[in-house]
Design a protein around this motif. Structure first.
Motif, PDB file in Angstrom:
ATOM      1  N   ARG A  38      19.351  90.431   1.792  1.00 54.95           N
ATOM      2  CA  ARG A  38      18.414  89.329   1.592  1.00 54.95           C
ATOM      3  C   ARG A  38      19.137  87.981   1.697  1.00 54.95           C
ATOM      4  O   ARG A  38      18.640  87.052   2.340  1.00 54.95           O
ATOM      5  CB  ARG A  38      17.726  89.463   0.240  1.00 54.95           C
ATOM      6  N   VAL A  39      20.307  87.869   1.082  1.00 52.34           N
ATOM      7  CA  VAL A  39      21.079  86.632   1.176  1.00 52.34           C
ATOM      8  C   VAL A  39      21.509  86.384   2.626  1.00 52.34           C
ATOM      9  O   VAL A  39      21.453  85.252   3.122  1.00 52.34           O
ATOM     10  CB  VAL A  39      22.296  86.674   0.236  1.00 52.34           C
ATOM     11  N   PHE A  40      21.923  87.433   3.313  1.00 55.31           N
ATOM     12  CA  PHE A  40      22.318  87.337   4.721  1.00 55.31           C
ATOM     13  C   PHE A  40      21.151  86.800   5.553  1.00 55.31           C
ATOM     14  O   PHE A  40      21.319  85.897   6.387  1.00 55.31           O
ATOM     15  CB  PHE A  40      22.753  88.715   5.209  1.00 55.31           C
ATOM     16  N   ALA A  41      19.952  87.340   5.320  1.00 53.03           N
ATOM     17  CA  ALA A  41      18.773  86.885   6.058  1.00 53.03           C
ATOM     18  C   ALA A  41      18.450  85.437   5.737  1.00 53.03           C
ATOM     19  O   ALA A  41      18.050  84.655   6.621  1.00 53.03           O
ATOM     20  CB  ALA A  41      17.580  87.784   5.734  1.00 53.03           C
ATOM     21  N   LEU A  42      18.620  85.047   4.478  1.00 50.33           N
ATOM     22  CA  LEU A  42      18.344  83.674   4.079  1.00 50.33           C
ATOM     23  C   LEU A  42      19.302  82.694   4.742  1.00 50.33           C
ATOM     24  O   LEU A  42      18.878  81.645   5.260  1.00 50.33           O
ATOM     25  CB  LEU A  42      18.436  83.543   2.561  1.00 50.33           C
ATOM     26  N   LEU A  78      18.355  79.448   7.236  1.00 50.97           N
ATOM     27  CA  LEU A  78      18.702  78.062   6.948  1.00 50.97           C
ATOM     28  C   LEU A  78      19.539  77.417   8.050  1.00 50.97           C
ATOM     29  O   LEU A  78      19.572  76.189   8.165  1.00 50.97           O
ATOM     30  CB  LEU A  78      19.471  77.986   5.626  1.00 50.97           C
ATOM     31  N   ALA A  79      20.210  78.225   8.869  1.00 45.20           N
ATOM     32  CA  ALA A  79      21.195  77.706   9.822  1.00 45.20           C
ATOM     33  C   ALA A  79      20.554  77.197  11.103  1.00 45.20           C
ATOM     34  O   ALA A  79      19.471  77.635  11.515  1.00 45.20           O
ATOM     35  CB  ALA A  79      22.211  78.792  10.146  1.00 45.20           C
ATOM     36  N   GLY A 137       9.735  72.923  12.082  1.00 44.88           N
ATOM     37  CA  GLY A 137      10.307  71.845  12.876  1.00 44.88           C
ATOM     38  C   GLY A 137      11.508  72.239  13.704  1.00 44.88           C
ATOM     39  O   GLY A 137      12.081  71.385  14.390  1.00 44.88           O
ATOM     40  N   ARG A 138      11.881  73.515  13.658  1.00 44.51           N
ATOM     41  CA  ARG A 138      13.037  74.006  14.417  1.00 44.51           C
ATOM     42  C   ARG A 138      12.630  75.246  15.204  1.00 44.51           C
ATOM     43  O   ARG A 138      11.557  75.805  14.978  1.00 44.51           O
ATOM     44  CB  ARG A 138      14.199  74.355  13.472  1.00 44.51           C
ATOM     45  N   PRO A 139      13.461  75.723  16.133  1.00 43.62           N
ATOM     46  CA  PRO A 139      13.150  76.983  16.808  1.00 43.62           C
ATOM     47  C   PRO A 139      12.944  78.107  15.799  1.00 43.62           C
ATOM     48  O   PRO A 139      13.430  78.055  14.673  1.00 43.62           O
ATOM     49  CB  PRO A 139      14.385  77.230  17.684  1.00 43.62           C
ATOM     50  N   SER A 140      12.211  79.136  16.204  1.00 45.53           N
ATOM     51  CA  SER A 140      11.856  80.224  15.292  1.00 45.53           C
ATOM     52  C   SER A 140      13.062  80.971  14.749  1.00 45.53           C
ATOM     53  O   SER A 140      12.977  81.622  13.704  1.00 45.53           O
ATOM     54  CB  SER A 140      10.922  81.209  15.997  1.00 45.53           C
ATOM     55  N   ALA A 141      14.196  80.892  15.419  1.00 50.03           N
ATOM     56  CA  ALA A 141      15.439  81.525  14.963  1.00 50.03           C
ATOM     57  C   ALA A 141      16.609  80.715  15.505  1.00 50.03           C
ATOM     58  O   ALA A 141      16.489  80.058  16.545  1.00 50.03           O
ATOM     59  CB  ALA A 141      15.534  82.973  15.448  1.00 50.03           C
ATOM     60  N   PRO A 142      17.749  80.749  14.824  1.00 53.65           N
ATOM     61  CA  PRO A 142      18.922  80.042  15.353  1.00 53.65           C
ATOM     62  C   PRO A 142      19.549  80.831  16.496  1.00 53.65           C
ATOM     63  O   PRO A 142      19.515  82.068  16.506  1.00 53.65           O
ATOM     64  CB  PRO A 142      19.866  79.990  14.149  1.00 53.65           C
ATOM     65  N   PRO A 143      20.138  80.149  17.469  1.00 54.51           N
ATOM     66  CA  PRO A 143      20.832  80.873  18.530  1.00 54.51           C
ATOM     67  C   PRO A 143      22.173  81.406  18.044  1.00 54.51           C
ATOM     68  O   PRO A 143      22.771  80.880  17.105  1.00 54.51           O
ATOM     69  CB  PRO A 143      21.043  79.806  19.608  1.00 54.51           C
ATOM     70  N   LEU A 144      22.636  82.464  18.693  1.00 55.90           N
ATOM     71  CA  LEU A 144      24.008  82.925  18.517  1.00 55.90           C
ATOM     72  C   LEU A 144      24.935  82.061  19.355  1.00 55.90           C
ATOM     73  O   LEU A 144      24.602  81.687  20.487  1.00 55.90           O
ATOM     74  CB  LEU A 144      24.152  84.377  18.969  1.00 55.90           C
ATOM     75  N   ALA A 145      26.107  81.747  18.824  1.00 54.56           N
ATOM     76  CA  ALA A 145      27.182  81.114  19.584  1.00 54.56           C
ATOM     77  C   ALA A 145      28.359  82.088  19.543  1.00 54.56           C
ATOM     78  O   ALA A 145      29.045  82.206  18.524  1.00 54.56           O
ATOM     79  CB  ALA A 145      27.561  79.759  19.008  1.00 54.56           C
ATOM     80  N   ILE A 146      28.561  82.821  20.625  1.00 50.56           N
ATOM     81  CA  ILE A 146      29.512  83.927  20.667  1.00 50.56           C
ATOM     82  C   ILE A 146      30.823  83.457  21.293  1.00 50.56           C
ATOM     83  O   ILE A 146      30.845  82.951  22.416  1.00 50.56           O
ATOM     84  CB  ILE A 146      28.922  85.106  21.473  1.00 50.56           C
ATOM     85  N   HIS A 187      23.298  71.023  16.333  1.00 49.82           N
ATOM     86  CA  HIS A 187      23.454  72.129  15.384  1.00 49.82           C
ATOM     87  C   HIS A 187      24.343  71.670  14.227  1.00 49.82           C
ATOM     88  O   HIS A 187      25.539  71.948  14.185  1.00 49.82           O
ATOM     89  CB  HIS A 187      24.063  73.341  16.072  1.00 49.82           C
ATOM     90  N   ARG A 188      23.761  70.982  13.271  1.00 48.92           N
ATOM     91  CA  ARG A 188      24.533  70.404  12.172  1.00 48.92           C
ATOM     92  C   ARG A 188      24.739  71.377  11.019  1.00 48.92           C
ATOM     93  O   ARG A 188      25.645  71.199  10.212  1.00 48.92           O
ATOM     94  CB  ARG A 188      23.842  69.137  11.669  1.00 48.92           C
ATOM     95  N   ARG A 189      23.889  72.385  10.898  1.00 51.25           N
ATOM     96  CA  ARG A 189      24.022  73.403   9.857  1.00 51.25           C
ATOM     97  C   ARG A 189      24.541  74.671  10.521  1.00 51.25           C
ATOM     98  O   ARG A 189      23.781  75.454  11.078  1.00 51.25           O
ATOM     99  CB  ARG A 189      22.678  73.624   9.162  1.00 51.25           C
ATOM    100  N   LEU A 190      25.857  74.848  10.469  1.00 49.16           N
ATOM    101  CA  LEU A 190      26.499  75.948  11.170  1.00 49.16           C
ATOM    102  C   LEU A 190      26.772  77.099  10.211  1.00 49.16           C
ATOM    103  O   LEU A 190      27.167  76.889   9.064  1.00 49.16           O
ATOM    104  CB  LEU A 190      27.816  75.493  11.812  1.00 49.16           C
TER     105      LEU A 190
END
Length: 241
Positions: free
Chosen positions: A55-59, A63-64, A94-103, A168-171
């Protein structure tokens, strides 16, 4: 889930407890460890997790703005495009539905048919070095955005700056241990969210940071400690210089 520090509480507002600070870019790492310091169980971090940790991982993902992760972790842990739990979807307003991965990958030894590339929305970002194989780089550009950071090796500090410049300010860094050690070594780790699993592993498993020793050691301050089902959830923030 109850809060043990900084003050005791029987219940916790988790989104408030893990909110990013305002006013500046912030790089948070989310990691899990056994009670004796192992970062993996049978080769994967998922074996150390539990219901509350998931649950914390999903949260923290919800937020990111972006999820920074090493290519080997993507392969070993079986990453797919991030999906946000319905209970946390309002946090994406106000943001995309999910954050992108940066691999992060120097060699670009990537399975480009994997859903993490082909099905990602928003589009996955691949971070590599200028001297990555040219043919592989061209193939990557067909399925992902690319950040070139560094010449022979990936310059993690430059990569973080480039992600911030993209908004992407919240990494969120999900490791693995080698990448997280590099993030800390270049002074970019602002916060460590560490789940301590009530398991003893022994053996030769790596720690959550696995790289060259930090010189000097980086001082962290315990900002928060939560508990559920024997799992401890610590938030450490970088101490002022």
């Amino acid at each position: 889930m109850r809060r043990l520090l900084p003050t005791y509480a029987e219940t916790v507002d988790l989104p408030a407890a893990y909110a990013y600070p305002e006013g500046r870019p912030w790089l948070r790492a989310q990691m899990v460890s056994s009670a004796d310091g192992a970062a993996v169980l049978e080769g994967r971090s998922g074996g150390l997790s539990g219901r509350a940790d998931k649950r914390v991982f999903a949260l923290t993902r919800a937020l990111a703005d972006v999820i920074l992760v090493g290519a080997s972790t993507v392969r070993v842990e079986g990453y797919r495009p991030p999906e946000i739990r319905p209970e946390f979807q309002p946090l994406r307003a106000g943001r995309p539905s999910a954050p992108p991965l940066a691999i992060v990958s120097r060699s670009l030894d990537l399975d480009l048919d994997d859903p993490a590339y082909r099905e990602a929305e928003p589009r996955t970002i691949v971070v590599t070095a200028r001297r990555a194989p040219a043919a592989r780089l061209a193939a990557v550009r067909e399925v992902a955005d690319v950040i070139v950071a560094g010449e022979d090796l990936v310059d993690v500090g430059y990569a973080v700056d480039a992600l911030v410049e993209r908004g992407h300010r919240r990494l969120l860094c999900e490791g693995g241990p080698r990448l997280l050690a590099e993030v800390a070594a270049v002074g970019r780790l602002d916060e460590l969210c560490l789940t301590l699993s009530p398991l003893l592993i022994a053996g030769s498993a790596p720690r959550i940071l696995n790289g060259v020793a930090l010189q000097p050691a980086q001082r962290m301050e315990l900002a928060q400690l939560l508990e559920e089902d024997g799992f401890l959830f610590a938030r450490y923030v970088r101490a002022p210089a």
